[in-house]
Design a protein around this motif. Structure first.
Motif, short mmCIF file in Angstrom:
data_model
loop_
_atom_site.label_atom_id
_atom_site.label_comp_id
_atom_site.label_asym_id
_atom_site.label_seq_id
_atom_site.Cartn_x
_atom_site.Cartn_y
_atom_site.Cartn_z
N LEU A 115 0.83 -1.20 0.00
CA LEU A 115 0.00 0.00 0.00
C LEU A 115 0.87 1.26 0.00
N LEU A 116 1.90 1.30 0.84
CA LEU A 116 2.79 2.45 0.87
C LEU A 116 3.56 2.60 -0.44
N VAL A 130 2.45 1.73 -3.48
CA VAL A 130 1.51 2.26 -4.48
C VAL A 130 1.23 3.74 -4.23
N LEU A 131 1.06 4.14 -2.98
CA LEU A 131 0.84 5.56 -2.67
C LEU A 131 2.07 6.39 -3.02
N GLY A 132 3.26 5.84 -2.82
CA GLY A 132 4.49 6.53 -3.21
C GLY A 132 4.58 6.73 -4.71
N ILE A 140 2.04 6.93 -6.79
CA ILE A 140 1.04 7.96 -7.13
C ILE A 140 1.58 9.35 -6.81
N GLY A 141 2.27 9.51 -5.68
CA GLY A 141 2.87 10.79 -5.32
C GLY A 141 3.95 11.23 -6.30
#
Length: 128
Positions: A13-14, A16-18, A20-21
């Protein structure tokens, strides 16, 4: 489920969020116009005051440039200016030489203070 499965889930999850950022930062850097959106505290000269849909294909847009507003109809066949220079005084639109010529041509006419001489009327009904 084991505890290691939860750690893998949180790590994924971290990750994928990274990603996206990173894509968001790249888009702000390289996409034209994305950098100037929603700058807080900066007085902008051009803004959209209001948008009202007329029907499914057309809409009225009130644009503000400096202290002047323009009403524009946007549609699929083209754009039409409905009214320009809303909020601009008549004396701002003509030069002072033209204004002096008008005062000489029309005696006893005060064309510079027409906005100050307006009479207020209470024709509108107050909301109930």
């Amino acid at each position: 489920m084991e505890l290691s499965a939860y750690f893998r889930f949180v790590a994924a999850l971290l990750f994928v969020l990274g990603i996206i950022g990173v894509f968001a930062l790249l888009a702000r850097r390289f996409v034209p116009g994305a950098r100037n959106i929603n700058r807080r505290g900066v007085k902008r000269r051009l803004s959209v005051v209001e948008v009202i849909p007329v029907d499914t294909k057309r809409r009225l847009v009130l644009l503000k440039r400096d202290d002047t507003e323009h009403l524009v109809m946007l549609g699929p066949t083209g754009d039409t200016v409905i009214e320009r220079n809303i909020g601009t005084h008549f004396t701002d639109l003509i030069s002072t030489d033209d204004l002096n010529g008008l005062e000489d041509a029309v005696p006893n006419a005060d064309i510079t203070n027409t906005a100050d001489d307006a009479v207020e009327t209470n024709d509108r009904k107050s909301p109930a």
